[in-house]
Design an enzyme around this catalytic site. Sequence first.
Site, PDB file in Angstrom:
ATOM      1  N   ARG A  64       0.833  -1.215   0.000  1.00  0.00           N
ATOM      2  CA  ARG A  64       0.000   0.000   0.000  1.00  0.00           C
ATOM      3  C   ARG A  64       0.865   1.262   0.000  1.00  0.00           C
ATOM      4  O   ARG A  64       0.383   2.358  -0.258  1.00  0.00           O
ATOM      5  CB  ARG A  64      -0.980  -0.008   1.189  1.00  0.00           C
ATOM      6  CG  ARG A  64      -1.949   1.157   1.208  1.00  0.00           C
ATOM      7  CD  ARG A  64      -3.207   0.951   2.074  1.00  0.00           C
ATOM      8  NE  ARG A  64      -2.977   0.206   3.283  1.00  0.00           N
ATOM      9  CZ  ARG A  64      -2.416   0.718   4.400  1.00  0.00           C
ATOM     10  NH1 ARG A  64      -2.072   1.986   4.441  1.00  0.00           N
ATOM     11  NH2 ARG A  64      -2.230  -0.052   5.460  1.00  0.00           N
ATOM     12  N   TYR A 117     -14.839  18.934 -14.311  1.00  0.00           N
ATOM     13  CA  TYR A 117     -15.347  17.564 -14.268  1.00  0.00           C
ATOM     14  C   TYR A 117     -16.343  17.462 -13.105  1.00  0.00           C
ATOM     15  O   TYR A 117     -16.053  17.910 -11.993  1.00  0.00           O
ATOM     16  CB  TYR A 117     -14.178  16.591 -14.084  1.00  0.00           C
ATOM     17  CG  TYR A 117     -14.576  15.154 -14.217  1.00  0.00           C
ATOM     18  CD1 TYR A 117     -14.866  14.609 -15.456  1.00  0.00           C
ATOM     19  CD2 TYR A 117     -14.672  14.346 -13.090  1.00  0.00           C
ATOM     20  CE1 TYR A 117     -15.238  13.287 -15.580  1.00  0.00           C
ATOM     21  CE2 TYR A 117     -15.051  13.016 -13.210  1.00  0.00           C
ATOM     22  CZ  TYR A 117     -15.334  12.498 -14.463  1.00  0.00           C
ATOM     23  OH  TYR A 117     -15.708  11.189 -14.570  1.00  0.00           O
ATOM     24  N   ASP A 193      -5.973  19.974 -13.807  1.00  0.00           N
ATOM     25  CA  ASP A 193      -6.398  18.670 -14.319  1.00  0.00           C
ATOM     26  C   ASP A 193      -6.043  18.660 -15.803  1.00  0.00           C
ATOM     27  O   ASP A 193      -6.683  19.350 -16.608  1.00  0.00           O
ATOM     28  CB  ASP A 193      -7.900  18.489 -14.093  1.00  0.00           C
ATOM     29  CG  ASP A 193      -8.406  17.128 -14.556  1.00  0.00           C
ATOM     30  OD1 ASP A 193      -7.794  16.543 -15.470  1.00  0.00           O
ATOM     31  OD2 ASP A 193      -9.432  16.662 -14.026  1.00  0.00           O
ATOM     32  N   LYS A 218      -8.144   7.911 -19.286  1.00  0.00           N
ATOM     33  CA  LYS A 218      -8.469   8.501 -20.579  1.00  0.00           C
ATOM     34  C   LYS A 218      -7.286   8.330 -21.539  1.00  0.00           C
ATOM     35  O   LYS A 218      -6.949   7.227 -21.893  1.00  0.00           O
ATOM     36  CB  LYS A 218      -8.883   9.952 -20.386  1.00  0.00           C
ATOM     37  CG  LYS A 218      -9.916  10.156 -19.251  1.00  0.00           C
ATOM     38  CD  LYS A 218     -11.257   9.523 -19.522  1.00  0.00           C
ATOM     39  CE  LYS A 218     -12.157   9.474 -18.290  1.00  0.00           C
ATOM     40  NZ  LYS A 218     -12.363  10.760 -17.626  1.00  0.00           N
TER      41      LYS A 218
HETATM   42  C1  PLP Z   1     -12.676  11.131 -16.304  1.00  0.00           C
HETATM   43  C2  PLP Z   1     -12.143  12.383 -15.719  1.00  0.00           C
HETATM   44  C3  PLP Z   1     -11.865  12.480 -14.354  1.00  0.00           C
HETATM   45  C4  PLP Z   1     -12.118  11.347 -13.390  1.00  0.00           C
HETATM   46  O1  PLP Z   1     -11.292  10.272 -13.657  1.00  0.00           O
HETATM   47  P1  PLP Z   1     -11.678   8.721 -13.306  1.00  0.00           P
HETATM   48  O2  PLP Z   1     -10.507   7.979 -13.780  1.00  0.00           O
HETATM   49  O3  PLP Z   1     -12.958   8.427 -14.019  1.00  0.00           O
HETATM   50  O4  PLP Z   1     -11.867   8.668 -11.822  1.00  0.00           O
HETATM   51  C5  PLP Z   1     -11.351  13.673 -13.889  1.00  0.00           C
HETATM   52  N1  PLP Z   1     -11.129  14.717 -14.699  1.00  0.00           N
HETATM   53  C6  PLP Z   1     -11.399  14.668 -16.013  1.00  0.00           C
HETATM   54  C7  PLP Z   1     -11.142  15.864 -16.871  1.00  0.00           C
HETATM   55  C8  PLP Z   1     -11.914  13.504 -16.575  1.00  0.00           C
HETATM   56  O5  PLP Z   1     -12.191  13.458 -17.878  1.00  0.00           O
END
Ligand code: PLP
Length: 398
Positions: A64, A117, A193, A218
């Site tokens: 962990r 998001y 982000d 993504k």
């Molecule tokens: C999908 C996404 C998230 C969240 O990510 P997960 O892997 O689904 O938890 C956060 N920010 C953006 C811009 C996203 O497209």
Amino acid sequence: MSATDQPSSPAAVPTPRPARSAATAAVAAGRPPREQGAPVNAPVVLSSTYVSAGVPGGENLYARYNTETWLPLEEAIGELEGAAHPALVFSSGMAAIDAVLRLATPGTAIVAPRHAYLATLTAANEQTAREGGVVREVDIADTDAVVAALTPAGEPPASMLWIESPTNPMLEVADIPALTAAARARGILTVVDNTFATPLGQRPLAWGADVVVHSVTKYLAGHSDVLLGAAVTDDGDLRTRIHARRTTGGAIAGPWEAWLALRGLRTLAVRVERSQASALELARRLAGHPLVVEVQHPGLPSHPQHARAAELMDGFGSILTLRPAGGADGADALTRAVRLWLPATSLGGVESSMERRRRLAGEAPTVPEDLLRLSVGIEDVEDLWADLDQALHAAARA
Ligand SMILES: *Cc1c(COP(=O)(O)O)cnc(C)c1O
């Protein structure tokens, strides 16, 4: 935290790296040492604990805290973002975001894009409600308005500025260097982000951001087969705090997921180059289509921040938005009429997908009801276009 909950090595020591482009780093970073007979790929190690007698001396202790299966991916993402340290991977983008949001000071404001998001806004609102703070939503493209929201008279000052650029799904483009400078001058942490742009499109740490987060799910992993997240920073102290939160919160990546994500990451540059080029081509064609009301993409001169995107970003990303004729029903009909594009949420996979965002409860009311978010994949652009065109006509007849 008890002593045994402490990570065995709080922050990795920065190692000097050869200067190489992000496209090369995606392929070359995180490989095992070049030794005769060594594997070229990092092995998957399935072990929850490690041999350890007496006082630990920085070796792996418990899975962990740190594992050798995360580290190659963490090194690769860290290098892609140009960071001084390896990234920290988490079980999902939201797990990374949740850990990083906790760097905000209780009782203060988190300034965030109104089109951030959705789950990020939910997490920020839940956290500030618990701790007596607030979330102040802003139009992240309006630099003056964002700066004014950092320390407004009579309201709690911000301790964190959260940036997404381009935003989801409205594709607003922020002036990240100007915003990080304004936040830094006021002692406010900036988090970006960078999921939509990817490190190939922009490197926010070089513009003064304190932390970059990713939904690795993504583009970085890129095949819609794994959920994973990452946080990256140049600041060893911030990294230690995020690492401690990961260790205590336990939102850690599984070894297979980390391995799959690194395998996906190897092809990041060719995937992004291809999907970006196709997105721009499709946006141009859609802009002239008789059954399209509006199309937005930062690469189109009609986009409100096109000049800013052209100046700041390498490429314009692989997401575009489309408002077809016929309102929300027309948009829903389009998602049923496509044969190649997948009607699905998420984005950044090799396969092209689309979604009407307002079908989801909680999507911002400023997002038009008929707006479809299109994530362009790596299929042949002519096949993507032919499918869109036939679906636009089919939806108009429905
Ligand atoms: C999908 C996404 C998230 C969240 O990510 P997960 O892997 O689904 O938890 C956060 N920010 C953006 C811009 C996203 O497209």
